[in-house]
Enzyme design. Structure first.
Site, PDB file in Angstrom:
ATOM      1  N   GLN A 252      24.636  21.358  11.962  1.00 12.16           N
ATOM      2  CA  GLN A 252      26.155  21.337  11.834  1.00 12.16           C
ATOM      3  C   GLN A 252      26.840  22.039  10.627  1.00 12.16           C
ATOM      4  OE1 GLN A 252      24.489  18.816  13.039  1.00 12.16           O
ATOM      5  NE2 GLN A 252      25.556  17.878  14.824  1.00 12.16           N
TER       6      GLN A 252
ATOM      7  N   TRP B 220      32.439  14.828   9.161  1.00 11.88           N
ATOM      8  CA  TRP B 220      31.333  14.050   9.071  1.00 11.88           C
ATOM      9  C   TRP B 220      31.557  12.711   8.236  1.00 11.88           C
ATOM     10  CZ3 TRP B 220      26.937  14.517   5.303  1.00 11.88           C
ATOM     11  CH2 TRP B 220      25.956  13.842   5.779  1.00 11.88           C
ATOM     12  N   ARG B 221      31.348  11.423   8.565  1.00 13.51           N
ATOM     13  CA  ARG B 221      31.274  10.467   7.950  1.00 13.51           C
ATOM     14  C   ARG B 221      29.721  10.412   7.768  1.00 13.51           C
ATOM     15  NH1 ARG B 221      30.020   4.998   9.345  1.00 13.51           N
ATOM     16  NH2 ARG B 221      30.211   3.871   7.558  1.00 13.51           N
TER      17      ARG B 221
ATOM     18  N   ASP C 272      25.821   9.795   7.710  1.00 13.97           N
ATOM     19  CA  ASP C 272      25.004   8.581   8.337  1.00 13.97           C
ATOM     20  C   ASP C 272      23.777   8.731   7.015  1.00 13.97           C
ATOM     21  OD1 ASP C 272      22.573  10.582   9.323  1.00 13.97           O
ATOM     22  OD2 ASP C 272      24.356  11.550   9.767  1.00 13.97           O
TER      23      ASP C 272
ATOM     24  N   HIS D  70      30.355   9.647  13.505  1.00 13.16           N
ATOM     25  CA  HIS D  70      30.036   8.519  12.696  1.00 13.16           C
ATOM     26  C   HIS D  70      31.256   7.649  12.171  1.00 13.16           C
ATOM     27  CE1 HIS D  70      25.953  10.108  13.433  1.00 13.16           C
ATOM     28  NE2 HIS D  70      26.188  10.848  12.111  1.00 13.16           N
TER      29      HIS D  70
ATOM     30  N   GLU E  67      28.646  12.079  17.356  1.00  9.33           N
ATOM     31  CA  GLU E  67      27.766  10.560  17.401  1.00  9.33           C
ATOM     32  C   GLU E  67      28.616   9.594  17.164  1.00  9.33           C
ATOM     33  OE1 GLU E  67      24.471  11.723  14.734  1.00  9.33           O
ATOM     34  OE2 GLU E  67      23.487  12.441  16.343  1.00  9.33           O
TER      35      GLU E  67
ATOM     36  N   TYR F  27      26.080   4.969  13.182  1.00  8.35           N
ATOM     37  CA  TYR F  27      24.913   4.322  13.185  1.00  8.35           C
ATOM     38  C   TYR F  27      24.957   2.865  12.931  1.00  8.35           C
ATOM     39  CZ  TYR F  27      22.738   9.156  13.462  1.00  8.35           C
ATOM     40  OH  TYR F  27      22.424  10.308  13.958  1.00  8.35           O
TER      41      TYR F  27
END
Length: 606
Positions: A161, A439-440, A442, A479, A500, A503
């Protein structure tokens, strides 16, 4: 980022050091110490040494602070006997300064290889964390001279990404989007190409990919979700899901990213492409890309030491904004109030929220372009990281001139603690999102366990779209702790969506939407009547608690105007998504690791 056993990805995170830079030639604009301008008269060995040093400094600097752009004046670089073979590391932009991609020719290669994260750099070789790099506006005549065996078989671009390929003309060899020359597992999770003329492309292990308004001589392989929009030579989608191709003949709304170039007299300009509808193929085949040209003098050329107050003063004077490479601490919002303002970042210029600020706010006006900018959450919680328009304001938008976000990336955590309510909030009508990764993190250098990360790096929603007639071409959101994407506006369209789920929820109780288990990865608002989604995947990897369930990957109202085409859920070895959409579709559980559960159309076509 998608894999099994992702904890290995943190093994080589370093802060990085600045790359060695060549001295810019006389007459180059004052773009700061982190921009290097090459001239075709420079010795190939000098250019090669500069770029080799840059790669050595940045290849493992995933969470570092160095940012660099390497720009090539019009001309030819490298020869048949002495090709210029470039490797590209983190936070590095490689771009031509021609009006057309054919004005700058690299005889050689421009490549990204897998990173090997185990056993001293010899095993667990993959591209899953090859983020944050840019290649654009040039031609590559592939020349592998001096490269032995497997490396001579293609120009390798093994990335995931937040990496874009734009305005490229590649000849003389194949392009591979995976690195099949290192030890396994060779996973990759990209990606994005636009406005490019390409040879035969090996997609290989790329889990998802969008190629938009381009030409390809051929395309091989596909893992889960490969989307083609307005691509000459694209494969047909009729066999979906085998192969997993989604093909749109034309892109409904598009605008290419602005680019810096040198005119015939050596003066620096910014070309701002026009918005278009129903597009197909490259913009530059018949001459200069349609649009307008702005001289560099119309821009305030900012450096990381400039405060938001200084930047706002320049914007208020009518200047556009060029962000030179670096990390900018933003304690109050940068406010873009004037229609048609251009904010262009070089070398992954990064805005970091300070004291809970909203780093970038765009007024409800048409034609603003934000491109090449990364926005980070800071230690104190920001309500939003990028806000486009106000929720209850007057929408002065234009369908012919949409506000456009190109290569705009967001991070909550990773290089440092991050906290926000929402990363991207779009309230204006007629907005185009052309490649965004929200994006958070992971993983990162904070040293957290998953449970600590869940309670510290806070991000409720990734993208919230309240405006009408918003189009997204390449939307990657990962996330977040509730709905990753909420689409409340009417007449919305997304072409390729990748998600996604987080997690790190510690327990099922931490991952509940009222009485419903979990939050869908893509939510169409309950009042929405018209929406289109093409080529979308929601993946699950609940590594912190593999017993966690999520009821649906996608959630929408049941109305005939809402159409989802080629959607899927995928299990990455932990957790369960019980249904694909609205209680429909089998469970993506650990009996189907890596095997998507597909729905061709929802609701089903008669």
């Amino acid at each position: 980022m998608s894999t099994i056993g992702l904890v290995l990805a943190t093994a080589l995170m370093t802060t990085g050091t600045p790359a060695t830079a060549a001295t810019p030639p006389h007459g180059a604009p004052a773009l700061g110490p982190n921009v290097t301008v090459f001239d075709p008269g420079m010795p190939v060995a000098q250019i090669q040494a500069t770029l080799d040093a840059a790669h050595a400094a940045q290849v493992d600097s995933e969470m570092g602070t160095a940012r660099h752009a390497y720009l090539f004046k019009p001309g030819t670089y490298g020869t048949a006997e002495q090709p210029l073979q470039i490797k590209v590391g983190y936070y590095t932009e490689i771009s031509g300064l021609g009006a057309s991609p054919t004005d700058v020719v690299i005889n050689g290669k421009v490549e990204v290889y897998n990173r090997c994260l185990a056993d001293g750099g010899t095993a667990n070789c993959l591209a899953l964390v090859n983020f944050w790099r840019t290649l654009s506006n040039l031609s590559i005549n592939v020349n592998a001279a001096g490269q032995d065996g497997c490396r001579s078989t293609a120009n390798f671009w093994a990335v995931s990404q937040a990496v874009s390929l734009r305005r490229l003309n590649i000849t003389g060899g194949n392009l591979s989007l995976m690195d099949y020359c290192t030890a396994g597992p060779q996973y990759a999770s990209g990606g994005f190409i636009a406005d490019s003329k390409l040879p035969s492309v090996t997609n290989g292990s790329q889990q998802q990919w969008l190629i938009r308004d381009s030409e390809v001589a051929g395309w091989s392989n596909g893992v889960w979700n490969q989307v083609f929009s307005g691509v000459v030579g694209a494969p047909d989608e009729t066999g979906f899901p085998n192969p997993p191709y989604t093909t749109l003949d034309a892109t409904p709304v598009s605008r290419e990213k602005p680019y810096l170039y040198a005119d015939a007299r050596g003066r620096y300009q910014v070309r701002v492409p026009a918005a278009r509808k129903g597009t197909r193929g490259v913009t530059w085949a018949g001459g200069m890309t349609p649009g307008r040209t702005l001289p560099i003098g119309d821009f305030f050329v900012a450096k990381p030491s400039d405060s938001a107050q200084v930047i706002n003063q320049q914007l208020a004077r009518g200047k556009n904004l060029l962000l030179t490479p670096g990390v900018y601490d933003i304690a109050r919002s940068i406010e873009v109030k004037r229609a048609d303002t251009v904010v262009l970042g070089l070398g992954h210029a990064t805005l970091t929220a300070v004291r809970g600020s909203i780093p970038l706010v765009v007024a409800d006006v048409p034609g603003v372009v934000i491109a090449g900018v990364t926005i980070d959450a800071g230690l104190h919680k920001s309500p939003v990281l990028l806000q486009v328009g106000t929720k209850h304001g007057r929408h002065r938008s234009s369908p012919a001139n949409p506000t456009t976000l190109s290569d705009v990336y967001f991070r909550v955590g990773g290089p440092h603690v991050g906290k926000t309510g929402t990363a991207l909030e779009v309230n204006s009508d007629h907005v185009l999102i052309d490649h965004a990764w929200v994006w958070r993190a992971d993983h990162g250098v904070e040293g957290f366990t998953d449970t600590q990360r869940w309670n510290t790096n806070l991000g409720r929603n990734g993208a919230v779209i309240n405006g009408d007639h918003v189009t997204a071409t390449g939307l990657f959101v990962e996330h977040f702790q509730q709905y990753n994407t909420i689409w409340n506006g009417e007449h919305g369209t997304t072409i390729l969506y990748q998600n996604e789920l987080p997690y790190d929820p510690p327990t099922q109780a931490d991952w509940m939407n009222g009485a419903v288990e979990g939050w869908a990865g893509y939510k169409v608002g309950d009042r929405v009547r018209t929406h289109n989604l093409y080529g979308a995947g929601v993946y699950v990897f609940n590594q912190n608690n593999p017993e966690i369930h999520t009821e649906n990957g996608f959630e929408t109202p049941s109305r005939p105007g809402i159409k989802l085409h080629h959607i899927m859920t995928v299990n990455l070895s932990a957790g369960t998504i019980d249904h694909v959409v609205n209680g429909t579709g089998e469970a993506a559980d650990t009996t189907k690791v890596g095997v998507p559960v597909y729905i061709t159309d929802y609701p089903p076509t008669p």
